[in-house]
Design a protein around this motif. Structure first.
Motif, PDB file in Angstrom:
ATOM      1  N   ASN A  11      19.473   5.353   1.343  1.00 33.63           N
ATOM      2  CA  ASN A  11      18.827   4.932   2.586  1.00 33.63           C
ATOM      3  C   ASN A  11      18.599   6.055   3.595  1.00 33.63           C
ATOM      4  O   ASN A  11      18.564   5.823   4.783  1.00 33.63           O
ATOM      5  N   GLN A  42       2.109  -6.252 -10.775  1.00 35.40           N
ATOM      6  CA  GLN A  42       1.783  -6.512  -9.379  1.00 35.40           C
ATOM      7  C   GLN A  42       0.279  -6.675  -9.252  1.00 35.40           C
ATOM      8  O   GLN A  42      -0.475  -6.233 -10.106  1.00 35.40           O
ATOM      9  N   SER A  60       0.789  -2.193  -4.119  1.00 39.07           N
ATOM     10  CA  SER A  60       1.623  -2.669  -3.020  1.00 39.07           C
ATOM     11  C   SER A  60       2.659  -1.622  -2.665  1.00 39.07           C
ATOM     12  O   SER A  60       3.047  -0.809  -3.495  1.00 39.07           O
ATOM     13  N   SER A  61       3.079  -1.630  -1.406  1.00 39.02           N
ATOM     14  CA  SER A  61       4.064  -0.645  -0.977  1.00 39.02           C
ATOM     15  C   SER A  61       4.908  -1.187   0.158  1.00 39.02           C
ATOM     16  O   SER A  61       4.537  -2.137   0.830  1.00 39.02           O
ATOM     17  N   ASP A  62       6.052  -0.565   0.341  1.00 41.84           N
ATOM     18  CA  ASP A  62       6.963  -0.859   1.439  1.00 41.84           C
ATOM     19  C   ASP A  62       7.545   0.475   1.869  1.00 41.84           C
ATOM     20  O   ASP A  62       8.270   1.115   1.104  1.00 41.84           O
ATOM     21  N   MET A  63       7.217   0.923   3.059  1.00 37.88           N
ATOM     22  CA  MET A  63       7.625   2.241   3.507  1.00 37.88           C
ATOM     23  C   MET A  63       9.141   2.396   3.654  1.00 37.88           C
ATOM     24  O   MET A  63       9.640   3.504   3.766  1.00 37.88           O
ATOM     25  N   ALA A  64       9.885   1.285   3.619  1.00 35.93           N
ATOM     26  CA  ALA A  64      11.345   1.351   3.726  1.00 35.93           C
ATOM     27  C   ALA A  64      12.008   1.549   2.362  1.00 35.93           C
ATOM     28  O   ALA A  64      13.207   1.688   2.276  1.00 35.93           O
ATOM     29  N   ILE A  65      11.202   1.556   1.312  1.00 36.39           N
ATOM     30  CA  ILE A  65      11.722   1.698  -0.045  1.00 36.39           C
ATOM     31  C   ILE A  65      11.321   3.063  -0.596  1.00 36.39           C
ATOM     32  O   ILE A  65      10.220   3.553  -0.335  1.00 36.39           O
ATOM     33  N   SER A  69       3.001   5.119  -2.476  1.00 34.38           N
ATOM     34  CA  SER A  69       1.970   4.235  -2.973  1.00 34.38           C
ATOM     35  C   SER A  69       0.689   5.023  -3.151  1.00 34.38           C
ATOM     36  O   SER A  69       0.620   6.211  -2.859  1.00 34.38           O
TER      37      SER A  69
END
Length: 138
Positions: A11, A42, A60-65, A69
């Motif tokens: 993290n 996906q 798809s993406s998640d900037m916290a992961i 992307s």
């Protein structure tokens, strides 16, 4: 001989990854979309190119992961093919996806192999002729 050690802290979002985005060029968007939606499990979404010159479908993406992307891109300025770029897609198990490649127009270049503590990879060719990697921890 030098040993390169890659350390990742859980993290720690204060550092950025070397890859912030990728464009994967394709000849036929519909064919390529079907290939990647099935291999990556996906749904790719339309991404509007402000210039209106290219067709794009975004992963798809998640900037916290961890990770980055990017998008499939159909453009008159750049074509797909073997060469300079290798993109690795995270999958559950490389071996399972190797078995699906042919049914979506891809082919296996190098069967699943260990990369030590970082899991496993397979080298493949997608439906458009791009060489890609599959990466898994299993």
């Amino acid at each position: 001989m030098k040993t390169i050690r890659i350390m990742m802290e859980d993290n720690d979002m204060t550092k950025t990854n070397a890859i912030g985005w990728f464009d994967l060029y394709v000849n036929q968007m519909d064919r390529a979309t079907k290939f990647y939606e099935n291999i990556c499990q996906q749904t790719l979404e339309d991404l509007i190119d402000p210039t209106g010159e290219t067709k794009m479908k975004v992963f798809s993406s998640d900037m916290a992961i961890y990770g980055s992307s990017g998008a499939l891109v159909e453009s008159k300025y750049k074509k797909p093919g073997l060469g300079g770029t290798m993109v690795y897609f995270n999958v559950e198990d490389c071996l399972l996806d190797e078995k699906k490649l042919r049914s979506f127009g891809g082919k296996l270049i190098r069967q699943k192999f260990s990369i030590g503590n970082f899991g496993f990879v397979s080298i493949c060719e997608d439906s458009e002729g791009n060489q890609i990697g599959l990466s898994s921890m299993k």
